[in-house]
Design a protein around this motif. Structure first.
Motif, mmCIF file in Angstrom:
data_model
loop_
_atom_site.group_PDB
_atom_site.id
_atom_site.type_symbol
_atom_site.label_atom_id
_atom_site.label_comp_id
_atom_site.label_asym_id
_atom_site.label_seq_id
_atom_site.Cartn_x
_atom_site.Cartn_y
_atom_site.Cartn_z
ATOM 1 N N ASP A 48 2.335 16.763 13.682
ATOM 2 C CA ASP A 48 2.283 15.311 13.860
ATOM 3 C C ASP A 48 1.726 14.904 15.214
ATOM 4 O O ASP A 48 1.233 13.784 15.369
ATOM 5 N N LEU A 49 1.785 15.804 16.201
ATOM 6 C CA LEU A 49 1.299 15.481 17.552
ATOM 7 C C LEU A 49 1.112 16.769 18.334
ATOM 8 O O LEU A 49 1.820 17.761 18.101
ATOM 9 N N LEU A 50 0.167 16.737 19.270
ATOM 10 C CA LEU A 50 -0.133 17.900 20.116
ATOM 11 C C LEU A 50 0.115 17.581 21.584
ATOM 12 O O LEU A 50 -0.310 16.538 22.084
ATOM 13 N N LEU A 51 0.790 18.490 22.269
ATOM 14 C CA LEU A 51 0.888 18.453 23.730
ATOM 15 C C LEU A 51 0.027 19.602 24.239
ATOM 16 O O LEU A 51 0.279 20.766 23.910
ATOM 17 N N LEU A 52 -0.978 19.292 25.034
ATOM 18 C CA LEU A 52 -1.990 20.286 25.386
ATOM 19 C C LEU A 52 -2.190 20.388 26.888
ATOM 20 O O LEU A 52 -2.532 19.404 27.544
ATOM 21 N N ASP A 53 -1.992 21.594 27.429
ATOM 22 C CA ASP A 53 -2.255 21.836 28.850
ATOM 23 C C ASP A 53 -3.756 21.918 29.070
ATOM 24 O O ASP A 53 -4.500 22.405 28.215
ATOM 25 N N THR A 72 -8.214 17.987 13.140
ATOM 26 C CA THR A 72 -7.152 17.008 12.964
ATOM 27 C C THR A 72 -7.440 15.725 13.734
ATOM 28 O O THR A 72 -8.197 15.741 14.708
ATOM 29 N N ASN A 73 -6.830 14.625 13.299
ATOM 30 C CA ASN A 73 -6.950 13.362 14.018
ATOM 31 C C ASN A 73 -5.605 12.889 14.562
ATOM 32 O O ASN A 73 -5.450 11.730 14.925
ATOM 33 N N ILE A 74 -4.615 13.788 14.612
ATOM 34 C CA ILE A 74 -3.301 13.428 15.142
ATOM 35 C C ILE A 74 -3.394 13.188 16.650
ATOM 36 O O ILE A 74 -4.343 13.633 17.297
ATOM 37 N N PRO A 75 -2.432 12.487 17.230
ATOM 38 C CA PRO A 75 -2.471 12.225 18.681
ATOM 39 C C PRO A 75 -2.462 13.519 19.503
ATOM 40 O O PRO A 75 -1.717 14.451 19.200
ATOM 41 N N ARG A 119 2.415 4.335 16.679
ATOM 42 C CA ARG A 119 1.127 3.671 16.568
ATOM 43 C C ARG A 119 0.217 4.381 15.562
ATOM 44 O O ARG A 119 -0.498 3.736 14.782
ATOM 45 N N TYR A 120 0.267 5.698 15.558
ATOM 46 C CA TYR A 120 -0.555 6.477 14.636
ATOM 47 C C TYR A 120 -0.192 6.161 13.186
ATOM 48 O O TYR A 120 -1.063 5.973 12.335
ATOM 49 N N ARG A 121 1.105 6.068 12.920
ATOM 50 C CA ARG A 121 1.546 5.762 11.563
ATOM 51 C C ARG A 121 1.180 4.343 11.157
ATOM 52 O O ARG A 121 0.847 4.076 10.010
ATOM 53 N N GLN A 122 1.249 3.418 12.104
ATOM 54 C CA GLN A 122 0.876 2.038 11.808
ATOM 55 C C GLN A 122 -0.587 1.959 11.419
ATOM 56 O O GLN A 122 -0.964 1.257 10.487
ATOM 57 N N ILE A 123 -1.427 2.685 12.125
ATOM 58 C CA ILE A 123 -2.861 2.685 11.841
ATOM 59 C C ILE A 123 -3.140 3.331 10.486
ATOM 60 O O ILE A 123 -3.952 2.848 9.696
ATOM 61 N N GLN A 124 -2.426 4.432 10.201
ATOM 62 C CA GLN A 124 -2.654 5.153 8.947
ATOM 63 C C GLN A 124 -2.212 4.352 7.735
ATOM 64 O O GLN A 124 -2.777 4.493 6.647
ATOM 65 N N THR A 125 -1.198 3.513 7.883
ATOM 66 C CA THR A 125 -0.647 2.791 6.735
ATOM 67 C C THR A 125 -1.001 1.322 6.716
ATOM 68 O O THR A 125 -0.637 0.606 5.789
ATOM 69 N N LYS A 126 -1.720 0.835 7.726
ATOM 70 C CA LYS A 126 -2.036 -0.590 7.807
ATOM 71 C C LYS A 126 -2.908 -1.029 6.634
ATOM 72 O O LYS A 126 -3.934 -0.427 6.348
ATOM 73 N N PRO A 127 -2.511 -2.091 5.922
ATOM 74 C CA PRO A 127 -3.323 -2.565 4.793
ATOM 75 C C PRO A 127 -4.563 -3.291 5.269
ATOM 76 O O PRO A 127 -4.590 -3.858 6.352
#
Length: 232
Positions: A48-53, A72-75, A119-127
């Motif tokens: 669902d999300l990536l933390l990247l050094d 992927t397009n996840i945050p 925010r990611y979920r809002q964008i993915q499900t926004k009508p």
């Protein structure tokens, strides 16, 4: 089901600390200590999300982020000891959604992760009122998340697509920086530089001459607008 976070960092002590922070808040955490391991994990499971050094033993984090964006397009949230404006701009420019500097604050880390997931979920499900929109030379297919400029398809990151989608939904309207940040990022952590980098990246892909933009116009002191001029 708990949100699944992939942490990519070669510091075992920090990874253990981050894992403890996130598990305490109900997240499922998987750790990768190298870029190669991270790519393997990302290609074989859903996160669902990536933390990247930014600094990894086998690759540069910025380059890795670009590779990840093909999967992927996840945050993607960068974590790094590098805190210059240039480093942050590079990270955001290659596809990162946020940039946090070490040492990490538990409260800020968890808050930012939750904000980006929300925010990611809002964008993915926004009508949407329609699945296809045309504005001047731009044609956007919402359902397939595809963009054409002068009938030529261009490839955009998730953030760039969402930014252009907002412009096409408000053609000719001046959108303030605050409005754009709220609509695309969420308003919890407004960052003017983040927005400027995103607009510059978008222009580099859709403008015939990005140094003299005709589609995404700057309205000095206010924000930006999508031009309706027929010459675009």
């Amino acid at each position: 089901m708990a949100d699944k976070i992939l942490v990519v960092d070669d510091d075992p002590v920090l990874c253990e600390l981050i894992s403890a922070y996130l598990k305490n808040d109900g997240f499922d955490v998987v750790v990768a200590s190298s870029g190669q391991q991270a790519l393997h994990l990302l290609s074989t499971a859903t996160y669902d999300l990536l933390l990247l050094d930014v600094v990894l033993p086998d690759t540069d984090g910025n380059q890795l982020a670009q590779q990840m964006r093909t999967l992927t397009n996840i945050p993607i949230l960068f974590i790094s000891t590098r805190d210059s404006e240039v480093d942050k701009a590079i990270g955001l420019g290659v596809g990162g959604d946020d940039y946090l500097t070490k040492p990490l604050s538990r409260i800020e880390l968890v808050a930012r992760i939750k904000a980006h997931l929300r925010r990611y979920r809002q964008i993915q499900t926004k009508p949407f009122d329609s699945v296809s929109t045309s504005v001047g030379p731009i044609r956007i297919d919402i359902s397939q998340r595809r963009i054409w400029i002068h009938d030529k398809e261009v490839t955009l990151t998730t953030r760039e697509f969402n930014l252009l989608r907002v412009f096409t939904q408000n053609p000719g309207q001046v959108l303030t920086k605050e409005q754009l940040f709220e609509l695309v990022w969420g308003d919890e952590f407004f960052d003017d530089n983040t927005l400027m980098v995103a607009v510059r990246r978008l222009r580099s892909k859709i403008e015939s001459n990005p140094t003299e933009p005709k589609l995404i116009e700057t309205v000095w002191g206010v924000g930006y607008r999508l031009s309706l001029k027929k010459s675009c």
